[in-house]
Scaffold this active site. Structure first.
Site, short mmCIF file in Angstrom:
data_model
loop_
_atom_site.label_atom_id
_atom_site.label_comp_id
_atom_site.label_asym_id
_atom_site.label_seq_id
_atom_site.Cartn_x
_atom_site.Cartn_y
_atom_site.Cartn_z
N CYS A 63 0.84 -1.21 0.00
CA CYS A 63 0.00 0.00 0.00
C CYS A 63 0.87 1.26 0.00
CB CYS A 63 -0.90 -0.02 1.23
SG CYS A 63 -1.98 1.42 1.38
N CYS A 75 0.23 5.70 7.50
CA CYS A 75 -1.05 5.14 7.93
C CYS A 75 -0.81 4.17 9.08
CB CYS A 75 -1.74 4.43 6.77
SG CYS A 75 -3.24 3.57 7.24
N CYS A 78 -1.72 -0.51 9.43
CA CYS A 78 -0.87 -1.71 9.31
C CYS A 78 0.51 -1.41 9.91
CB CYS A 78 -0.69 -2.10 7.83
SG CYS A 78 -2.20 -2.63 7.00
N CYS A 152 -7.05 0.66 0.00
CA CYS A 152 -6.79 -0.08 1.24
C CYS A 152 -6.74 -1.56 0.90
CB CYS A 152 -7.88 0.20 2.27
SG CYS A 152 -7.59 -0.61 3.86
N GLN A 253 -17.03 -10.57 13.50
CA GLN A 253 -15.66 -10.95 13.15
C GLN A 253 -15.22 -10.18 11.91
OE1 GLN A 253 -13.78 -12.62 15.07
NE2 GLN A 253 -15.19 -13.75 16.39
N GLU A 300 -25.08 -13.30 26.88
CA GLU A 300 -24.42 -12.11 26.35
C GLU A 300 -24.89 -10.90 27.13
OE1 GLU A 300 -22.59 -9.23 24.69
OE2 GLU A 300 -22.14 -11.21 23.84
N ASP A 348 -16.13 -16.71 23.95
CA ASP A 348 -15.41 -15.80 23.04
C ASP A 348 -15.50 -14.39 23.62
OD1 ASP A 348 -14.17 -14.49 20.97
OD2 ASP A 348 -15.81 -14.75 19.53
N CYS A 374 -9.16 -13.11 21.21
CA CYS A 374 -8.46 -12.13 20.37
C CYS A 374 -7.23 -11.58 21.08
CB CYS A 374 -9.40 -10.99 19.98
SG CYS A 374 -10.05 -10.07 21.40
#
Length: 416
Positions: A63, A75, A78, A152, A253, A300, A348, A374
């Site tokens: 990119c 940016c 990333c 992107c 996700q 939840e 999760d 995560c």
């Protein structure tokens, strides 16, 4: 500030190169292990001035907005586009392996399930209205400067193709020059745009947004802080044949490919179970898939997400019974006595993990657990609690869905 030459020893957990020194580590973005660079140093942070020895693992970034020479600035979306696939994939898997080792855990860790360009269906942009135009992009690393993007490579083509449409809607909503966020989700029926941090729109802004959206194609819904401003089409996602309309800005996700990989691991582990508790269930990513073969109790804390799950389950064909419970599992985890009716549990949680819930699971008789995370650090802590309670880790699979970043998912499968 001082100038010095350093050799990069390793990559840190955030993706920066780390050089050792007599007064502690120096973190140097956009470098790779083995490289020798001249840096401008401020405390423990270095900025590359020149490179005298480059790594053979260095590649050209995908990119033009990436790196110190990026268009309009660096940016911050990333951090590792300059690393070869081999180095990058080893780095991602290593984050999981190292986190587990830090807790004395050495289970089998599978190869990384890789992410590819153009897979991200959920992207969070920062926007700001200026005198000249509306900026839309990502913050420069460590800065409030917004790098205005024109492309992107991580994002789905359906998002990139509509960047100007997103800018137009954001400009219609903006009332001042303060930065705000827009979460863009590509759904089966069009883009779902959720705005946060922008001043509450008045009648003029509401009319402008409505007129703007009606002139455009491919926009399913626009919301502001959860309030629907316009919804030409109900946004829909497909959870293995079950249609779900997620709440505005709700958790989804980031890539469908990673979601499918996680679901396959979880479902394979739960194939012989009859009654499953899905904790931190969200809008039903796992619950609705599991319900093809087993009764599911979904728990939840987010009422809107739970409502979306319940509605989807009630209108789907061929599912086993699905019950739902609104409950803050951080404050009120399911107790061991409540867990005894389940033969399997899936959890999760957010990045903070599920420490208190795992303490109750460790005291329970639940035979099968699938842990989705995560955050490798909190996953390792939670797995150490479960193993101390008599669980065996059958395997851990790292999964990449945040391409060229330092974030990695993992699925751990456990048996009592």
């Amino acid at each position: 500030m001082s100038t010095q030459t350093v050799t990069i020893d390793r990559l840190g957990s955030g993706g920066d190169g780390i050089a050792g020194g007599p007064d502690g580590p120096v973190y140097v973005p956009f470098t790779l292990p083995g490289e020798t660079v001249a840096i401008a140093r401020v405390k423990s942070h270095g900025t590359v001035i020149s490179t005298s020895v480059a790594s053979p693992e260095r590649i050209a970034p995908a990119c033009p907005h990436f790196g110190p020479d990026g268009r309009n600035g660096t940016c911050g979306g990333c951090s590792l586009q300059h690393a070869s696939d081999a180095l990058y994939h080893a780095f991602k898997r290593g984050l999981v392996v190292d986190a587990l080792k830090s807790k004395g855990l050495t289970p089998a860790v599978a190869p990384l399930v890789i992410a590819r360009p153009a897979e991200r269906r959920r992207v969070v942009f920062t926007a700001r209205q200026t005198e000249k135009a509306l900026l839309l992009g990502f913050n420069q690393a460590g800065s409030h400067h917004i790098v205005d993007i024109g492309e992107c490579p991580i994002s789905r083509p359906g998002i990139v193709a509509r960047l100007e449409a997103i800018r137009a809607i954001a400009a219609a909503l903006a009332t001042d020059s303060q930065p705000f966020r827009v979460t863009v989700l590509e759904t089966l029926s069009g883009l779902d745009l959720a705005f946060e941090g922008v001043r509450k729109p008045g009648d003029r802004q509401r009319r402008a947004v409505t007129e703007c959206v009606l002139k455009l194609k491919g926009i399913a819904r626009v919301t502001h802080d959860g309030e629907i401003l316009i919804e030409p089409q109900k946004p829909l996602l497909d959870f293995d044949g079950v249609a779900v309309s997620p709440p505005p800005g709700g958790f989804v996700q980031a890539t469908k490919e990673a979601e499918d990989a996680m679901a396959a691991l979880v479902l394979g582990h739960l194939s012989k179970t009859k009654r499953v508790a899905d904790l931190f269930s969200g809008s039903g990513t796992f619950a609705l898939r599991i319900a093809r073969n087993a009764r599911v109790h979904a728990v939840e804390g987010d009422e809107k997400a739970l409502r979306a799950l319940d509605h989807a389950a009630r209108h789907a064909q061929g599912l086993k019974p699905v019950t739902v419970e609104k409950r803050d599992l951080f404050r009120r985890p399911l107790m061991a006595s409540e867990l005894k009716v389940f033969d399997a549990v899936v959890f999760d949680p957010p990045r903070a993990g599920a420490e208190d819930q795992c303490r109750e699971l460790a005291r329970s008789g639940v035979k099968t657990i699938a842990a989705v995370s995560c955050n490798p650090v909190t996953l390792a802590r939670d797995l150490s609690i479960l193993t101390a309670g008599g669980y065996r880790i059958a395997g851990v699979t790292p999964i990449d869905q945040f391409l060229w970043s330092s974030h990695v998912e993992a699925v751990a499968l456990l048996q009592k």
